[in-house]
Structures are given as C-alpha cells and as structure tokens.
Motif scaffolding. Sequence first.
Motif, PDB file in Angstrom:
ATOM      1  N   GLN A 109       0.788  -1.209   0.000  1.00 57.78           N
ATOM      2  CA  GLN A 109       0.000   0.000   0.000  1.00 57.78           C
ATOM      3  C   GLN A 109       0.834   1.280   0.000  1.00 57.78           C
ATOM      4  OE1 GLN A 109      -2.543  -0.440   3.402  1.00 57.78           O
ATOM      5  NE2 GLN A 109      -3.667  -2.169   2.543  1.00 57.78           N
ATOM      6  N   SER A 110       2.140   1.171   0.243  1.00 61.54           N
ATOM      7  CA  SER A 110       2.976   2.364   0.324  1.00 61.54           C
ATOM      8  C   SER A 110       3.127   2.982  -1.060  1.00 61.54           C
ATOM      9  CB  SER A 110       4.360   2.015   0.889  1.00 61.54           C
ATOM     10  OG  SER A 110       5.005   1.066   0.069  1.00 61.54           O
ATOM     11  N   SER A 111       2.909   4.275  -1.141  1.00 59.60           N
ATOM     12  CA  SER A 111       3.015   4.983  -2.406  1.00 59.60           C
ATOM     13  C   SER A 111       4.454   5.453  -2.604  1.00 59.60           C
ATOM     14  CB  SER A 111       2.069   6.182  -2.415  1.00 59.60           C
ATOM     15  OG  SER A 111       2.361   7.056  -1.331  1.00 59.60           O
ATOM     16  N   PRO A 112       4.896   5.620  -3.859  1.00 58.72           N
ATOM     17  CA  PRO A 112       6.267   6.081  -4.092  1.00 58.72           C
ATOM     18  C   PRO A 112       6.485   7.495  -3.570  1.00 58.72           C
ATOM     19  CG  PRO A 112       4.996   6.050  -6.132  1.00 58.72           C
ATOM     20  CD  PRO A 112       4.173   5.352  -5.094  1.00 58.72           C
ATOM     21  N   THR A 113       7.693   7.756  -3.145  1.00 59.37           N
ATOM     22  CA  THR A 113       8.039   9.075  -2.627  1.00 59.37           C
ATOM     23  C   THR A 113       8.057  10.094  -3.763  1.00 59.37           C
ATOM     24  OG1 THR A 113       9.384   8.061  -0.896  1.00 59.37           O
ATOM     25  CG2 THR A 113       9.781  10.387  -1.380  1.00 59.37           C
ATOM     26  N   PRO A 114       7.329  11.209  -3.631  1.00 63.34           N
ATOM     27  CA  PRO A 114       7.350  12.237  -4.691  1.00 63.34           C
ATOM     28  C   PRO A 114       8.765  12.805  -4.845  1.00 63.34           C
ATOM     29  CG  PRO A 114       5.517  12.585  -3.172  1.00 63.34           C
ATOM     30  CD  PRO A 114       6.388  11.549  -2.543  1.00 63.34           C
ATOM     31  N   LEU A 115       9.179  12.981  -6.095  1.00 62.02           N
ATOM     32  CA  LEU A 115      10.507  13.485  -6.390  1.00 62.02           C
ATOM     33  C   LEU A 115      10.431  14.936  -6.829  1.00 62.02           C
ATOM     34  CD1 LEU A 115      12.030  10.484  -8.406  1.00 62.02           C
ATOM     35  CD2 LEU A 115      12.108  10.913  -5.948  1.00 62.02           C
ATOM     36  N   GLY A 116      11.334  15.747  -6.266  1.00 63.53           N
ATOM     37  CA  GLY A 116      11.458  17.124  -6.708  1.00 63.53           C
ATOM     38  C   GLY A 116      12.285  17.215  -7.978  1.00 63.53           C
ATOM     39  N   LEU A 117      12.640  18.441  -8.351  1.00 63.00           N
ATOM     40  CA  LEU A 117      13.404  18.644  -9.577  1.00 63.00           C
ATOM     41  C   LEU A 117      14.781  17.993  -9.483  1.00 63.00           C
ATOM     42  CD1 LEU A 117      13.757  19.952 -12.340  1.00 63.00           C
ATOM     43  CD2 LEU A 117      14.529  22.038 -11.167  1.00 63.00           C
ATOM     44  N   GLN A 118      15.461  18.166  -8.351  1.00 62.02           N
ATOM     45  CA  GLN A 118      16.794  17.583  -8.191  1.00 62.02           C
ATOM     46  C   GLN A 118      16.745  16.067  -8.242  1.00 62.02           C
ATOM     47  OE1 GLN A 118      19.356  19.027  -4.918  1.00 62.02           O
ATOM     48  NE2 GLN A 118      19.609  16.899  -4.292  1.00 62.02           N
ATOM     49  N   LEU A 168      12.132   8.140   2.373  1.00 63.14           N
ATOM     50  CA  LEU A 168      11.950   7.002   1.475  1.00 63.14           C
ATOM     51  C   LEU A 168      11.192   5.894   2.182  1.00 63.14           C
ATOM     52  CD1 LEU A 168      15.513   6.809  -0.123  1.00 63.14           C
ATOM     53  CD2 LEU A 168      13.482   7.907  -1.056  1.00 63.14           C
ATOM     54  N   ASN A 169      10.402   5.142   1.409  1.00 60.09           N
ATOM     55  CA  ASN A 169       9.732   3.987   1.995  1.00 60.09           C
ATOM     56  C   ASN A 169      10.685   2.797   2.049  1.00 60.09           C
ATOM     57  OD1 ASN A 169       9.710   2.702  -0.589  1.00 60.09           O
ATOM     58  ND2 ASN A 169       7.821   3.776  -1.119  1.00 60.09           N
ATOM     59  N   ARG A 170      10.168   1.679   2.489  1.00 61.02           N
ATOM     60  CA  ARG A 170      11.030   0.525   2.747  1.00 61.02           C
ATOM     61  C   ARG A 170      11.702   0.002   1.476  1.00 61.02           C
ATOM     62  NH1 ARG A 170       8.778  -5.026   5.583  1.00 61.02           N
ATOM     63  NH2 ARG A 170      10.754  -6.173   5.635  1.00 61.02           N
ATOM     64  N   ARG A 171      10.934  -0.120   0.390  1.00 60.57           N
ATOM     65  CA  ARG A 171      11.488  -0.641  -0.858  1.00 60.57           C
ATOM     66  C   ARG A 171      12.490   0.331  -1.468  1.00 60.57           C
ATOM     67  NH1 ARG A 171       8.449  -2.459  -5.380  1.00 60.57           N
ATOM     68  NH2 ARG A 171      10.144  -3.947  -5.600  1.00 60.57           N
ATOM     69  N   GLU A 172      12.237   1.621  -1.353  1.00 60.84           N
ATOM     70  CA  GLU A 172      13.157   2.606  -1.915  1.00 60.84           C
ATOM     71  C   GLU A 172      14.475   2.629  -1.150  1.00 60.84           C
ATOM     72  OE1 GLU A 172       9.798   5.730  -3.652  1.00 60.84           O
ATOM     73  OE2 GLU A 172      10.630   5.964  -1.645  1.00 60.84           O
ATOM     74  N   ARG A 173      14.422   2.453   0.163  1.00 60.94           N
ATOM     75  CA  ARG A 173      15.677   2.370   0.923  1.00 60.94           C
ATOM     76  C   ARG A 173      16.470   1.132   0.532  1.00 60.94           C
ATOM     77  NH1 ARG A 173      12.199   3.939   5.220  1.00 60.94           N
ATOM     78  NH2 ARG A 173      12.147   1.788   5.982  1.00 60.94           N
ATOM     79  N   ALA A 174      15.782   0.018   0.307  1.00 58.97           N
ATOM     80  CA  ALA A 174      16.476  -1.187  -0.153  1.00 58.97           C
ATOM     81  C   ALA A 174      17.094  -0.977  -1.529  1.00 58.97           C
ATOM     82  CB  ALA A 174      15.500  -2.365  -0.176  1.00 58.97           C
ATOM     83  N   GLU A 175      16.409  -0.243  -2.393  1.00 60.03           N
ATOM     84  CA  GLU A 175      16.961   0.045  -3.721  1.00 60.03           C
ATOM     85  C   GLU A 175      18.202   0.924  -3.626  1.00 60.03           C
ATOM     86  OE1 GLU A 175      17.551   0.439  -7.827  1.00 60.03           O
ATOM     87  OE2 GLU A 175      16.495  -1.054  -6.607  1.00 60.03           O
TER      88      GLU A 175
END
Length: 238
Positions: A109-118, A168-175
């Motif tokens: 259910q965790s949504s991806p973290t919104p990314l800014g311009l950088q 970052l969510n759990r999967r993004e930290r693992a990535e």
Amino acid sequence: MGAAKLWGEAGRWLVIVLIQVAKAILRCLLLFWYRSGIQTSPPLIPLDRDSLLSSHDNSAEEDDEDTSVVGQRSGRVVRPLGSAPSLQSLLWGLPRKNKRSRDGEEELQSSPTPLGLQETIAESLYIARPLVHLASLGICGKRSWKPWIISGLLEITSFSLLSDIKTLNRRERAEMRRRAFLLLYYLLRSPFYDRYSEMKILFLLRFLADYVPGVGLVARPLMEYLPIWQKIYFYNWG
C-alpha cells in the motif's frame, strides 16, 4: 549471444542498443508520466506465499480477538464457545497479530516518494547511464577509460543527489542500498579490471586455495570461470 552468432559483432551491438533504448523509454514513461519515483529492482513486489498462508490460517483467530473474555479473578483470556471456529481450523493459542502479513500489506500500500526537480534529474541520469555508456563505447572504443569514467560519474552523481531524500519507503531504501553495493562492481569492469583488479583477485583466490583448507573447492573453479564471467558481464553491465 544469439545475435552475435547470426549477424556478427554489428548485430550484437545493434540488439544491445535496441534493448537499452526500449528500457530507457519505458523507465522515462514511468518516471515522468506515472510518477513512479525511484524505480526499484525488481519493479514488482515478490509474492510472499508463506505470509499469505499464515495470514489466512490466523484470520479466524484475529477476527475473534475482540470477542475474547478476560476472567476477573484469574486474568486468563477465554474465547466464548459461540465464537469458536470449527474443530478442523481450531487453534489453541492466544490471539495474535501476524507481523509479516502487516509488513507485506504496508509494503503493497505504500506509495512512491514524490521526487522534486533535483531528484527527478538524478533518476533521469541513472536511466540514461546505459545509453551514455554505449554511446561513449562506440565513440571512444572498448579499451578507452572514458566510458568507464563517464558511467561512474553519472552513477555517483545520481546516487549522491538521491541520498539527500529522508522520507523514502522501505522498498526505496532497499533500492538505494542495492545501488550503493553495485558501485563496487566498477572494480570488476574493464578497463579497470584488466589493468588493476585481475591480478589482485587471482592472487587472493590462489592464496586462499593453497593455504585455507576446503576453500580450493570453490576458489579454483572460480579462478577458471572469472575471465569468462567478466567478459560476459562487461557487455551486459547496463
């Protein structure tokens, strides 16, 4: 490998370029159109069947947690007879939550973290890196240091810009941990491997095989296979 046998060296590189272009286009579509954030590997969450089966087995027990009665004098937790499951699915333990199933549901259910311009620029650099590497290989040649340096700079720049994100969510930290580990693979990529790493790695494997009992069973076959593996990996590192 099939393209190399059918159409030679030019056919193999053509297939490699087409695959990398298709991957880059699809990843850009995910990044800019669907706002997928940091793209993880694998892109789909693997199905944890053990967790699902355990959650299914405990579902009746979890549903009955609110109907449990605590004895006033003994303090023991007792399930009323009317809410007891059938004898085939009856569990005699206390009601408890399945932590693994909760973690799996939160991960789904965790949504991806919104990314800014950088961060968007950083992810774009990571997506474009294989294409830039192939282009620099075609211009400078396989033995040149420029493709190795350019690709490494792009990857390090992308990782540095993305590492500033704190939510970052759990999967993004693992990535991000996976990408940091993959930076070590530059030690095994030509031309750095041909000039520096090869002799040191083979010396270490030979030393372990000769002086550490039992290691030779793994180290000696690895020494024979390492040049073949490195050659294949060098053409597929995108």
